[in-house]
Design an enzyme around this catalytic site. Structure first.
Site, PDB file in Angstrom:
ATOM      1  CE  LYS A 114     -22.524 -40.436  -0.009  1.00 54.81           C
ATOM      2  NZ  LYS A 114     -23.073 -39.533  -0.998  1.00 54.81           N
ATOM      3  CE  LYS A 198     -16.550 -36.573   2.635  1.00 54.74           C
ATOM      4  NZ  LYS A 198     -17.186 -37.116   1.431  1.00 54.74           N
ATOM      5  CE  LYS A 201     -24.193 -31.450   1.619  1.00 57.45           C
ATOM      6  NZ  LYS A 201     -24.773 -31.683   0.310  1.00 57.45           N
TER       7      LYS A 201
END
Ligand code: TYM
Length: 333
Positions: A114, A198, A201
């Site tokens: 992230k 994956k 969102k």
């Protein structure tokens, strides 16, 4: 004796099929098992580890709550609340931050993903995010935590933090060491555009995921455009790993149909990808469209949603407030 279940979902953007299959669908089954006590949290404190627009965040908190309810989580059976309404989460998180070691957090792969290349610019909150997650779980003495595969490392950290606190303060079994509940086959739903990535969102392409709020036409188009290969479908599980897009679509199909991967393989062995896509489209629409219309219905009444969160927070405050009070006593406050 039943299980004590805790899990959380971030209110950031649309919930997708990965969240549903990897987590929310299991929340509902666990809630409906006899004698379980379930707490499901909309983790808004986690959401602000990256910048959020306040108006959108408020709406997302309600939307995630609506998705819980629409999927079958029942506020009369489970506690549903948003994290920021229960101050014990922040308090416990600080104390546990003094238990967790830098070395442990430095190993967290999700932070590395992230934060990206420019780690120096990531918020401190993003770095200590797994400590808050440990606080969430430990405050409720959760015995089991249903999550998708991507949260496994964070759960291991929660276990380490619980054990270190118990040892450091000679508080034998004060924190219950939680068990992860990660499904064997359907715990990592992949992007429809890339079987190695994956479903997420934050993927810029909306075609990569099926959102719980998608219309029937959107679902049909996304499955139609999902990446495939040119070979016919195999009659056994062998070689599936080399065909990640196929494995993913078969996994989604099996989970939505509540049947094993093996049975789905026998259903489609020797057939074409188009046969799987057609049946998957019908099934996905059958399962998602009632949820999506229920989300819209629930979302038209903010007062109803806010009341559920407030009532849930009252119950959560009782449990978590007591635990954090005991924590403070143990550490000498
Ligand atoms: P979040 O909001 O990213 O995701 C919510 C749940 O959905 C699962 N999930 C998936 N499962 C399968 N395939 C996918 N592609 C996929 N994408 C997401 C996640 O594993 C998760 O179970 N840190 C957590 C929220 C959290 C939490 C907690 C969870 C905060 N405190 C305490 C459990 C216990 C998160 O960001 O999940």
């Amino acid at each position: 004796m039943g299980k004590k279940i805790f899990s959380g979902v971030q209110p950031t953007g649309n919930l997708h099929l990965g969240n549903y299959i990897g987590a929310i669908k299991n929340f509902v089954s666990l809630q409906n098992e006899k004698d379980n006590n379930c707490v499901f949290c909309v983790v808004d404190l986690h959401a602000v580890t990256v910048k959020q627009d306040p108006k959108i965040l408020k709406n997302s908190i309600r939307e995630t709550t609506a998705a819980f309810l629409a999927s079958g989580i029942d506020p009369d059976k489970s506690i549903i609340f948003n994290q920021s309404l229960v101050p014990a989460h922040s308090e416990a998180s600080w104390i546990l931050g003094c238990i967790a070691r830098m070395g442990w957090l430095n190993r967290m792969t999700q932070f590395k993903e992230k934060a990206g290349k420019d780690k120096e610019k990531a918020s401190v909150g993003l770095y200590i995010y797994p400590v808050l997650m440990a606080a969430d779980i430990l405050l409720y003495d959760a015995s089991h935590v249903p999550v998708g595969e991507d949260q496994k490392q964070h759960l291991e950290l929660s276990r380490d933090i619980a054990q270190k606190f118990n040892i450091d303060y000679e508080a034998h079994e004060f924190f219950k060491v939680p068990e992860p509940l990660i499904q064997k086959n359907f715990s990592r739903i992949m992007s429809l555009k890339d079987g190695m990535k994956k479903m997420s969102k934050s993927d810029p392409s909306d075609l990569s995921r099926i959102n719980l709020t998608d219309t029937n036409d959107e679902i049909a188009i996304k499955i139609k455009k999902a990446k495939t290969d040119n070979e016919i479908l195999p009659a056994s599980e062998k070689n599936l790993k080399e065909r990640p897009e196929l494995e993913n679509l078969l996994g989604i199909y099996s989970s939505l149909k509540n049947q094993s991967l093996k049975i789905s393989i026998s259903e489609f062995g020797g057939k074409n990808f188009s046969d799987l896509k057609k049946k998957l489209t019908d099934l996905a629409i059958e399962k998602i469209s009632p949820i999506s219309s229920e989300i819209k219905k629930i979302q038209s009444d903010n007062t109803y949603i806010d009341n559920i969160l407030l009532k849930g927070a009252e119950k959560a405050n009782k449990i978590a407030g007591k635990k954090v009070y005991e924590m403070k006593k143990i550490i000498g406050f």
